[in-house]
Design a protein around this motif. Sequence first.
Motif, PDB file in Angstrom:
ATOM      1  N   LEU A  65       0.813  -1.277  -0.052  1.00  0.00           N
ATOM      2  CA  LEU A  65       0.058  -0.151  -0.157  1.00  0.00           C
ATOM      3  C   LEU A  65       0.859   1.425  -0.019  1.00  0.00           C
ATOM      4  CD1 LEU A  65      -2.900   1.153   0.383  1.00  0.00           C
ATOM      5  CD2 LEU A  65      -2.535   0.931   2.917  1.00  0.00           C
ATOM      6  N   GLU A  66       0.535   2.188  -1.031  1.00  0.00           N
ATOM      7  CA  GLU A  66       1.264   3.694  -1.145  1.00  0.00           C
ATOM      8  C   GLU A  66       0.571   4.327   0.185  1.00  0.00           C
ATOM      9  OE1 GLU A  66       2.937   7.006  -3.649  1.00  0.00           O
ATOM     10  OE2 GLU A  66       1.449   5.691  -4.651  1.00  0.00           O
ATOM     11  N   VAL A  67       1.527   5.096   1.202  1.00  0.00           N
ATOM     12  CA  VAL A  67       1.182   5.812   2.066  1.00  0.00           C
ATOM     13  C   VAL A  67       1.726   7.310   1.852  1.00  0.00           C
ATOM     14  CG1 VAL A  67       0.725   4.011   3.718  1.00  0.00           C
ATOM     15  CG2 VAL A  67       2.665   5.095   3.784  1.00  0.00           C
ATOM     16  N   GLN A  68       1.187   8.182   2.560  1.00  0.00           N
ATOM     17  CA  GLN A  68       1.633   9.528   2.860  1.00  0.00           C
ATOM     18  C   GLN A  68       1.565   9.831   4.052  1.00  0.00           C
ATOM     19  OE1 GLN A  68      -0.275  12.586   0.123  1.00  0.00           O
ATOM     20  NE2 GLN A  68       1.369  13.810   0.660  1.00  0.00           N
ATOM     21  N   THR A  69       2.713  10.332   4.802  1.00  0.00           N
ATOM     22  CA  THR A  69       2.650  10.910   6.077  1.00  0.00           C
ATOM     23  C   THR A  69       3.211  12.194   6.251  1.00  0.00           C
ATOM     24  OG1 THR A  69       4.956   9.866   6.376  1.00  0.00           O
ATOM     25  CG2 THR A  69       3.133   8.534   6.949  1.00  0.00           C
ATOM     26  N   PRO A  70       3.098  12.993   7.083  1.00  0.00           N
ATOM     27  CA  PRO A  70       3.578  14.439   7.300  1.00  0.00           C
ATOM     28  C   PRO A  70       5.012  14.819   7.136  1.00  0.00           C
ATOM     29  CG  PRO A  70       2.169  13.900   9.183  1.00  0.00           C
ATOM     30  CD  PRO A  70       2.310  12.512   8.589  1.00  0.00           C
ATOM     31  N   GLN A  79       6.310   4.470   0.598  1.00  0.00           N
ATOM     32  CA  GLN A  79       6.090   5.704   0.403  1.00  0.00           C
ATOM     33  C   GLN A  79       7.226   6.129  -0.352  1.00  0.00           C
ATOM     34  OE1 GLN A  79       5.167   9.976   2.999  1.00  0.00           O
ATOM     35  NE2 GLN A  79       5.498   7.942   4.051  1.00  0.00           N
ATOM     36  N   ILE A  80       6.847   7.324  -0.988  1.00  0.00           N
ATOM     37  CA  ILE A  80       7.836   8.118  -2.111  1.00  0.00           C
ATOM     38  C   ILE A  80       7.796   9.402  -1.528  1.00  0.00           C
ATOM     39  CG2 ILE A  80       8.512   8.807  -4.495  1.00  0.00           C
ATOM     40  CD1 ILE A  80       7.564   6.046  -5.624  1.00  0.00           C
ATOM     41  N   LEU A 124      12.598   6.500  -1.403  1.00  0.00           N
ATOM     42  CA  LEU A 124      11.548   5.335  -1.157  1.00  0.00           C
ATOM     43  C   LEU A 124      11.705   4.758   0.105  1.00  0.00           C
ATOM     44  CD1 LEU A 124       9.918   3.199  -2.487  1.00  0.00           C
ATOM     45  CD2 LEU A 124      11.759   2.345  -3.529  1.00  0.00           C
ATOM     46  N   GLU A 125      10.818   4.504   0.729  1.00  0.00           N
ATOM     47  CA  GLU A 125      11.022   3.682   1.813  1.00  0.00           C
ATOM     48  C   GLU A 125       9.782   2.873   2.128  1.00  0.00           C
ATOM     49  OE1 GLU A 125      11.681   4.544   6.705  1.00  0.00           O
ATOM     50  OE2 GLU A 125      12.544   5.816   5.134  1.00  0.00           O
ATOM     51  N   TRP A 126      10.169   1.426   2.400  1.00  0.00           N
ATOM     52  CA  TRP A 126       9.015   0.495   2.474  1.00  0.00           C
ATOM     53  C   TRP A 126       9.480  -0.537   3.544  1.00  0.00           C
ATOM     54  CZ3 TRP A 126      12.758  -0.747  -1.628  1.00  0.00           C
ATOM     55  CH2 TRP A 126      12.851  -2.107  -1.837  1.00  0.00           C
TER      56      TRP A 126
END
Length: 332
Positions: free
Chosen positions: A37-42, A93-94, A114-116
């Motif tokens: 799942l691609e996510v977006q964090t602050p 996340q990218i 890129l982190e996963w």
Amino acid sequence: MPVDKPTYAPTMTLAMGHKRAQMLATIRQFFAQRQVLEVQTPLLSQAANTDTFLQSVAAQVTYQDKPHTFYLHTSPEFAMKRLLASWQVAIYQICPVFRDNEIGSRHNIEFTMLEWYQPHYNLHDLAEELGQLLEALYGYPIILNHYRYIDAFMDYVGIHPLTASLTALQAVAQDKGVEVLNLTNDEVELADHRQSYLDLLFSHLVEPNLGYDLPTLIIDYPPATAALAKTALDKEGHLVAKRFELYINGIEIANAYDELAEGPALRARFEADNKQRLQHNLPPMPIDEYLLAACDELLTCSGIAVGLDRLLMVIIGAKSISEVIPFPSGQA
């Protein structure tokens, strides 16, 4: 006569822009096929990285009508682990990340990561998935070379990194000319510490030789470099950090951990970092209490961070990061 570029022009060409966009599309397709799942964090956080060697960019904000200091993240790691603890699914996340005072042919204050994280993966599983991602990006099969930190250090420095005394490391550094020729002012301040000597010798004498024949994973690092990774005994009984770093053409591309998820142990590491920061006249950083609280629910997992600008550099043979990003910090 050649026409000068206008002052507003990007350093990256349109052709490179297309290559960069294709790389990002390929990465997203790779993870979509694996149901990650691609996510977006602050980008902004009230906490910061306590690592002595990573300086966070501070931002002064007004929150509820009062001034506060927030920090641009050096990695999305802390927030992603909070998601992982709650959702318990594989995520990636990218995003842009920020590290103060990092400028050079391979560095920029703002860069793309890129982190996963993969639940129930060990480092072997993660290395295999990394190899598959590299194959998708290069377009042909990739073989990864696994190279122990101890072996690489002995091959290129000629001394055992985990058993050598500080005096021996200092003597080797002096003999190799590292202190005289290569130390920066910041490194001089840290050079009386054993791990600092290991870091200097590795970065100046080992790293430039790595990953030319095959992309190379350096494994089993000294325990002092564990950061947020687990530690374990290697086959010779030495305590090592369970992590690896990827090198291609002498450039560090990625950093992976067998993730430590013990709140008290992480707190102790963060507090030790802050003590070290004070010793080097650096401000202590606020500890992420949300991350420590999430550790109780964090699954056994491994995670990896990949510098995408550097990865694009090695794939297309660029000499400077300015070729693969549109506006370096000096022109932003």
